[in-house]
Scaffold this active site. Structure first.
Site, mmCIF file in Angstrom:
data_model
loop_
_atom_site.group_PDB
_atom_site.id
_atom_site.type_symbol
_atom_site.label_atom_id
_atom_site.label_comp_id
_atom_site.label_asym_id
_atom_site.label_seq_id
_atom_site.Cartn_x
_atom_site.Cartn_y
_atom_site.Cartn_z
ATOM 1 N N VAL A 49 4.858 9.760 0.283
ATOM 2 C CA VAL A 49 5.296 8.884 1.272
ATOM 3 C C VAL A 49 4.730 9.283 2.691
ATOM 4 C CG1 VAL A 49 7.936 9.306 2.718
ATOM 5 C CG2 VAL A 49 7.873 9.491 0.148
ATOM 6 N N CYS A 50 4.071 10.520 2.774
ATOM 7 C CA CYS A 50 3.376 10.653 4.021
ATOM 8 C C CYS A 50 2.423 9.842 4.450
ATOM 9 C CB CYS A 50 2.861 11.936 3.945
ATOM 10 S SG CYS A 50 3.821 13.414 3.385
ATOM 11 N N PRO A 51 1.527 9.191 3.531
ATOM 12 C CA PRO A 51 0.493 8.024 4.061
ATOM 13 C C PRO A 51 1.176 6.922 4.414
ATOM 14 C CG PRO A 51 0.364 8.358 1.599
ATOM 15 C CD PRO A 51 1.250 9.648 2.158
ATOM 16 N N ILE A 54 2.216 7.758 7.922
ATOM 17 C CA ILE A 54 1.009 7.760 9.083
ATOM 18 C C ILE A 54 0.489 6.592 9.172
ATOM 19 C CG2 ILE A 54 -1.307 8.820 8.913
ATOM 20 C CD1 ILE A 54 -0.087 11.330 7.639
#
Length: 194
Positions: A49-51, A54
């Site tokens: 999920v993080c990318p 970002i």
């Protein structure tokens, strides 16, 4: 901990700057002087999920810049891991070139100061803070690990803060820039509903 209406904790740490350079003495307060800030935490580099978050922030970078707002991201990874992640193309699981600063919180001091650590894993939850030009936290939201954030809503929230600061009006539920606001009074509310 609720940080709303409080001074945002300062920190000095290593950071990967938007030009690709690494510095060891990135000072949050000095680098954000006279600007609004979106300070966001993510759990770990090279995850799932993080990318998406970002990259979504990167795609809206110019919208934040137009609003005199800096974006600063924080995770427990080292700046060298941040750099390796940037150097990997998006289609291969990387994040590509990022236009804002990514800082390292290896010891977890920053996530602890903002009280956003996961209770058992020691990594940060998906926390976002909008901080005004006077270093006051005006908005915070914390999501559990599997739930990505709405980046467009960060822009909307900044617009609402700026509108209130300029005109004293308040923004109703689901308000978007350019829509009707409310004069903060009983008469203003009645006029809004008419």
């Amino acid at each position: 901990m609720n940080l709303i209406s409080q001074i945002a904790p300062n920190f000095v740490t290593s950071a990967l700057l938007k030009d690709g350079n690494i510095i060891n003495d990135f000072n949050f307060r000095k680098s954000t002087r006279k600007k609004m800030v979106v300070l966001f935490f993510w759990p770990m580099d090279f995850t799932f999920v993080c990318p998406t978050e970002i990259i979504a922030l990167n795609q809206l970078y110019n919208e934040f810049k137009k609003r005199n707002t800096k974006i600063i991201g924080v995770s427990r990874d080292s700046v060298f891991v941040h750099q390796a992640w940037q150097n990997l193309p998006i289609k291969q699981g990387g994040i590509g070139k990022i236009k804002y600063t990514l800082v390292s919180d290896i010891k977890g001091d920053i996530q602890n100061a903002y009280d956003v650590a996961h209770p058992t894993l020691g990594i940060a939850l998906r926390a976002s803070f909008i901080i005004d030009e006077n270093n006051i936290v005006r908005h915070q939201v914390i999501n559990d690990l599997p739930i990505g954030r709405n980046i467009s809503d960060m822009v909307r929230t900044i617009d609402a803060i700026k509108l209130h600061e300029k005109y004293g009006e308040v923004c109703p539920a689901n308000w978007k820039n350019g829509e009707k606001t409310i004069h903060p009074s009983k008469k203003g509310l009645i006029e809004y509903y008419q």
